[in-house]
Scaffold this motif. Structure first.
Motif, short mmCIF file in Angstrom:
data_model
loop_
_atom_site.label_atom_id
_atom_site.label_comp_id
_atom_site.label_asym_id
_atom_site.label_seq_id
_atom_site.Cartn_x
_atom_site.Cartn_y
_atom_site.Cartn_z
N ALA A 151 0.76 -1.24 -0.01
CA ALA A 151 -0.07 -0.03 -0.10
C ALA A 151 0.85 1.09 0.01
O ALA A 151 0.61 1.98 -0.78
N GLY A 152 2.06 1.29 0.78
CA GLY A 152 2.82 2.38 0.76
C GLY A 152 3.52 2.68 -0.43
O GLY A 152 3.47 3.80 -0.95
N TRP A 153 3.99 1.61 -1.16
CA TRP A 153 4.34 1.57 -2.47
C TRP A 153 3.56 2.35 -3.39
O TRP A 153 3.76 3.14 -4.23
N ILE A 154 2.33 1.85 -3.35
CA ILE A 154 1.18 2.25 -4.43
C ILE A 154 1.22 3.64 -4.19
O ILE A 154 1.03 4.60 -5.27
N ASP A 155 0.85 4.02 -2.99
CA ASP A 155 0.73 5.47 -2.45
C ASP A 155 1.88 6.37 -3.31
O ASP A 155 1.58 7.43 -3.92
N PHE A 156 3.25 5.95 -2.96
CA PHE A 156 4.47 6.67 -3.61
C PHE A 156 4.34 6.69 -4.97
O PHE A 156 4.64 7.78 -5.51
N LEU A 157 4.15 5.50 -5.64
CA LEU A 157 3.91 5.39 -7.06
C LEU A 157 2.92 6.61 -7.61
O LEU A 157 3.15 7.15 -8.46
N ALA A 158 1.66 6.58 -6.99
CA ALA A 158 0.48 7.47 -7.45
C ALA A 158 0.97 8.64 -7.18
O ALA A 158 0.67 9.78 -7.97
N GLU A 159 1.79 9.02 -6.02
CA GLU A 159 1.85 10.61 -5.79
C GLU A 159 2.98 11.21 -6.09
O GLU A 159 2.91 12.05 -6.76
N VAL A 216 -4.85 5.48 -15.07
CA VAL A 216 -3.76 4.60 -14.70
C VAL A 216 -3.67 4.47 -13.06
O VAL A 216 -3.47 3.41 -12.52
N ILE A 217 -3.27 5.62 -12.72
CA ILE A 217 -3.15 5.83 -11.47
C ILE A 217 -4.24 5.40 -10.50
O ILE A 217 -4.06 4.69 -9.66
N ASP A 218 -5.66 5.67 -10.90
CA ASP A 218 -6.77 5.26 -9.85
C ASP A 218 -6.83 3.52 -10.03
O ASP A 218 -7.25 2.91 -9.04
N ARG A 219 -6.19 3.06 -11.01
CA ARG A 219 -6.36 1.43 -11.18
C ARG A 219 -4.84 1.04 -10.63
O ARG A 219 -4.62 -0.39 -10.74
N LEU A 220 -3.79 1.57 -10.06
CA LEU A 220 -2.74 0.95 -9.67
C LEU A 220 -2.63 -0.16 -8.95
O LEU A 220 -1.98 -1.28 -9.11
N PRO A 221 -3.76 -0.24 -7.83
CA PRO A 221 -3.68 -1.58 -6.96
C PRO A 221 -3.73 -3.02 -7.85
O PRO A 221 -3.20 -4.02 -7.56
N ALA A 271 0.40 6.11 -25.65
CA ALA A 271 0.21 4.54 -26.13
C ALA A 271 0.39 3.79 -24.97
O ALA A 271 -0.16 2.50 -24.82
N CYS A 272 1.61 3.95 -24.07
CA CYS A 272 1.78 2.97 -23.12
C CYS A 272 0.86 3.17 -21.99
O CYS A 272 0.29 2.13 -21.61
N ALA A 273 0.17 4.33 -21.85
CA ALA A 273 -1.01 4.41 -20.86
C ALA A 273 -2.25 3.73 -21.31
O ALA A 273 -2.91 2.86 -20.51
N ARG A 274 -2.42 3.87 -22.54
CA ARG A 274 -3.63 3.25 -23.23
C ARG A 274 -3.26 1.78 -23.04
O ARG A 274 -4.54 0.92 -23.02
N ALA A 275 -2.36 1.15 -23.42
CA ALA A 275 -1.99 -0.16 -23.54
C ALA A 275 -2.37 -0.99 -21.87
O ALA A 275 -2.89 -1.75 -21.83
N LEU A 276 -1.67 0.09 -20.86
CA LEU A 276 -1.94 -0.39 -19.54
C LEU A 276 -3.52 -0.50 -19.43
O LEU A 276 -3.83 -1.36 -18.76
N LEU A 277 -4.06 0.46 -19.66
CA LEU A 277 -5.68 0.67 -19.54
C LEU A 277 -6.44 -0.34 -20.14
O LEU A 277 -7.55 -0.92 -19.81
N GLY A 278 -5.92 -0.64 -21.47
CA GLY A 278 -6.68 -1.64 -22.41
C GLY A 278 -6.64 -3.19 -22.14
O GLY A 278 -7.51 -3.68 -22.55
N ARG A 279 -5.79 -3.33 -21.07
CA ARG A 279 -5.46 -4.97 -20.58
C ARG A 279 -6.70 -5.18 -19.62
O ARG A 279 -6.93 -6.40 -19.17
#
Length: 171
Positions: free
Chosen positions: A18-26, A52-57, A160-168
């Motif tokens: 959870a701490g890592w996800i928070d760090f990555l998001a912020e 992407v940030i909203d879906r990090l977990p 393209a990278c963000a969309r690929a992440l979201l498209g999965r």
């Protein structure tokens, strides 16, 4: 600093996944996305990164537990070399305590590690089977940095990278 971009290095409010996800998001994706928005960056890119940030977990739901590792932070083939005697040399660091997978993803963003690297890495440190699912998250951070530093085609590559992440869907 990551090139000319300030890099936020702070301790997480909490530890573990959870701490890592928070760090990555912020401090990583969120900080660069906010700067991109502040500079009037392309709305589709800013919106895609926010999603992407909203879906990090979901990229960490495979049992992977990031461990704090001291990483170079900008380790690509242009930032490593060998001395005449074969001693490896690295330079131009953007040091932080981060997930080791972030370093691996950067090494793959603009080329491949030297022959034998993956075998030696797996034998020494091991590699979680879910790394391939997370690689794009870590590469997105560097692509956003390149958008801020250089603009141009990096915005299209980051989108393209963000969309690929979201498209999965759920990776």
């Amino acid at each position: 600093m990551l090139g000319g971009t300030p890099q936020r290095n702070r301790w997480s409010r909490q530890g573990g996944r959870a701490g890592w996800i928070d760090f990555l998001a912020e401090a990583r994706l969120g900080a660069l996305n906010a700067e991109l928005a502040r500079r009037g960056g392309a709305t589709p890119l800013v919106e895609a990164v926010a999603q992407v940030i909203d879906r990090l977990p979901q990229w960490f739901d495979d049992g992977y537990l990031p461990r704090a590792s001291l990483i170079h932070g900008d380790l690509w083939s242009g930032n490593w070399a060998m001395q005449a005697d074969g001693t490896p040399v690295i330079y131009d660091p953007a040091v932080s305590c981060s997930d080791a997978e972030a370093e691996l993803a950067m090494m793959e963003l603009f080329g491949s590690p030297p022959a034998g690297f993956w075998h030696a890495y797996r034998a020494t440190a091991g590699l979680h089977e879910g790394y391939a699912r997370r690689r794009g998250l870590y590469q997105l951070y560097h692509l956003l940095n390149h958008v801020l530093l250089f603009g141009g085609g990096y915005a299209a590559q980051a989108l393209a990278c963000a969309r690929a992440l979201l498209g999965r869907g759920a990776p």
